[in-house]
Design a protein around this motif. Structure first.
Motif, PDB file in Angstrom:
ATOM      1  N   CYS A 170       0.682  -1.334  -0.011  1.00 55.59           N
ATOM      2  CA  CYS A 170       0.047   0.351   0.042  1.00 55.59           C
ATOM      3  C   CYS A 170       0.769   1.101  -0.038  1.00 55.59           C
ATOM      4  O   CYS A 170       0.236   2.267  -0.623  1.00 55.59           O
ATOM      5  CB  CYS A 170      -0.668   0.566   1.010  1.00 55.59           C
ATOM      6  N   HIS A 171       2.752   1.259   0.017  1.00 59.15           N
ATOM      7  CA  HIS A 171       3.114   2.345   0.179  1.00 59.15           C
ATOM      8  C   HIS A 171       2.990   2.995   1.477  1.00 59.15           C
ATOM      9  O   HIS A 171       3.530   4.250   1.440  1.00 59.15           O
ATOM     10  CB  HIS A 171       2.912   3.290  -1.447  1.00 59.15           C
ATOM     11  N   GLU A 172       2.675   2.936   2.337  1.00 60.21           N
ATOM     12  CA  GLU A 172       1.972   3.989   3.916  1.00 60.21           C
ATOM     13  C   GLU A 172       3.238   3.690   4.308  1.00 60.21           C
ATOM     14  O   GLU A 172       4.254   2.217   4.599  1.00 60.21           O
ATOM     15  CB  GLU A 172       0.808   3.216   4.511  1.00 60.21           C
ATOM     16  N   GLN A 173       4.114   4.556   4.681  1.00 59.31           N
ATOM     17  CA  GLN A 173       5.126   4.469   5.678  1.00 59.31           C
ATOM     18  C   GLN A 173       4.544   5.145   6.757  1.00 59.31           C
ATOM     19  O   GLN A 173       3.354   5.405   7.884  1.00 59.31           O
ATOM     20  CB  GLN A 173       5.714   6.208   5.405  1.00 59.31           C
ATOM     21  N   THR A 174       5.433   4.161   7.898  1.00 58.31           N
ATOM     22  CA  THR A 174       5.199   4.180   8.839  1.00 58.31           C
ATOM     23  C   THR A 174       6.427   4.206   9.811  1.00 58.31           C
ATOM     24  O   THR A 174       7.561   4.165   9.325  1.00 58.31           O
ATOM     25  CB  THR A 174       4.661   2.911   9.583  1.00 58.31           C
ATOM     26  N   ARG A 175       6.399   4.377  11.200  1.00 55.48           N
ATOM     27  CA  ARG A 175       7.654   5.421  12.200  1.00 55.48           C
ATOM     28  C   ARG A 175       8.281   3.221  12.643  1.00 55.48           C
ATOM     29  O   ARG A 175       7.878   2.959  12.747  1.00 55.48           O
ATOM     30  CB  ARG A 175       7.066   5.938  13.325  1.00 55.48           C
ATOM     31  N   LEU A 176       9.494   3.487  12.398  1.00 54.31           N
ATOM     32  CA  LEU A 176       9.947   2.154  12.885  1.00 54.31           C
ATOM     33  C   LEU A 176       9.979   2.521  14.371  1.00 54.31           C
ATOM     34  O   LEU A 176       9.584   1.027  14.983  1.00 54.31           O
ATOM     35  CB  LEU A 176      11.849   2.418  12.657  1.00 54.31           C
ATOM     36  N   GLU A 177       9.990   3.886  15.379  1.00 58.64           N
ATOM     37  CA  GLU A 177      10.029   3.401  16.734  1.00 58.64           C
ATOM     38  C   GLU A 177       8.539   2.994  17.394  1.00 58.64           C
ATOM     39  O   GLU A 177       8.303   2.244  18.448  1.00 58.64           O
ATOM     40  CB  GLU A 177       9.989   4.733  17.206  1.00 58.64           C
ATOM     41  N   THR A 178       7.857   3.182  16.143  1.00 63.53           N
ATOM     42  CA  THR A 178       6.040   2.466  16.474  1.00 63.53           C
ATOM     43  C   THR A 178       5.564   0.804  16.457  1.00 63.53           C
ATOM     44  O   THR A 178       4.759   0.677  16.786  1.00 63.53           O
ATOM     45  CB  THR A 178       4.945   3.703  15.636  1.00 63.53           C
ATOM     46  N   LEU A 179       7.171   0.745  15.893  1.00 60.64           N
ATOM     47  CA  LEU A 179       6.665  -0.890  15.640  1.00 60.64           C
ATOM     48  C   LEU A 179       7.316  -1.988  16.669  1.00 60.64           C
ATOM     49  O   LEU A 179       8.227  -1.124  17.368  1.00 60.64           O
ATOM     50  CB  LEU A 179       7.726  -1.263  13.936  1.00 60.64           C
ATOM     51  N   SER A 180       7.479  -3.118  17.262  1.00 59.00           N
ATOM     52  CA  SER A 180       7.354  -3.866  17.821  1.00 59.00           C
ATOM     53  C   SER A 180       9.109  -3.972  17.831  1.00 59.00           C
ATOM     54  O   SER A 180       9.758  -4.847  19.066  1.00 59.00           O
ATOM     55  CB  SER A 180       7.081  -4.513  19.034  1.00 59.00           C
ATOM     56  N   ILE A 181       9.559  -4.093  16.982  1.00 61.49           N
ATOM     57  CA  ILE A 181      10.551  -4.630  16.156  1.00 61.49           C
ATOM     58  C   ILE A 181      12.217  -3.421  14.981  1.00 61.49           C
ATOM     59  O   ILE A 181      10.837  -2.598  14.455  1.00 61.49           O
ATOM     60  CB  ILE A 181      11.197  -6.720  15.777  1.00 61.49           C
TER      61      ILE A 181
END
Length: 191
Positions: A170-181
């Motif tokens: 979907c090309h949506e960007q996500t902050r790495l800090e919000t991911l658990s890994i």
């Protein structure tokens, strides 16, 4: 390394390397003849080599089995090291010369076929990621895949930079800090 330091202490000494480098520079500039320089190096080195042939014990490296049989001869497959790194080879080498590449799994599934994504290298040594089912599936990426799925659509996340990951679907960007890994925390599995 320990064997080299014990049996060739002069060669691994930094002052020896610096002296030889100076001599080679003088040879290149025409200030010194190359024959005496090489003779000064080689005569003691030859004596050290002859002594090492007698005194250094034969070292047998452990070659761990990977738990599969060789498809050619049926003997166990083992992990080996070559000039290009780790690979899988038959334990009956040199009689059987079957080899396979060593593939480091990333822990994520291919977005095209669902197979494992593995680390690969170009001919020039640049790291990229691709499907383990190649050539059946030709999915590749220069960007590191993450094991955690996209929070928006469940697709494959790829590291964009130190702060962001982008979904391959979907090309949506996500902050790495919000991911658990994070990409630095991941430990790849081996095939």
């Amino acid at each position: 390394n320990d064997l080299l330091v014990t049996h060739f202490p002069e060669i691994v000494d930094l002052s020896f390397t610096a002296r030889l480098e100076d001599n080679l520079d003088q040879i290149a500039s025409g200030e010194q003849d190359w024959v005496p320089v090489l003779r000064e190096f080689y005569d003691p080195f030859k004596a050290d080599l002859e002594h090492a042939r007698v005194s250094i014990p034969n070292v047998i490296l452990d070659t761990p089995e990977i738990g599969r049989a060789c498809p050619v001869c049926g003997k166990p497959l083992v992990i080996r090291w070559g000039r290009f790194g780790k690979f899988i080879g038959c334990s009956d080498f040199p009689t059987c010369r079957h080899t396979e590449p060593w593939l480091e799994k990333v822990g994520a599934a291919c977005p095209v076929c669902g197979g494992e994504i593995v680390e690969r290298k170009t001919r020039k040594g640049r790291m990229f990621y691709g499907c383990a089912n190649y050539p059946t599936c030709d999915w590749t990426s220069w960007k590191q895949p993450l094991t955690e799925p996209c929070p928006n659509c469940g697709g494959l996340l790829l590291v964009q930079n130190r702060e962001w990951a982008q979904c391959a679907m979907c090309h949506e960007q996500t902050r790495l800090e919000t991911l658990s890994i994070s990409p630095r925390d991941e430990q790849p599995e081996s095939v």
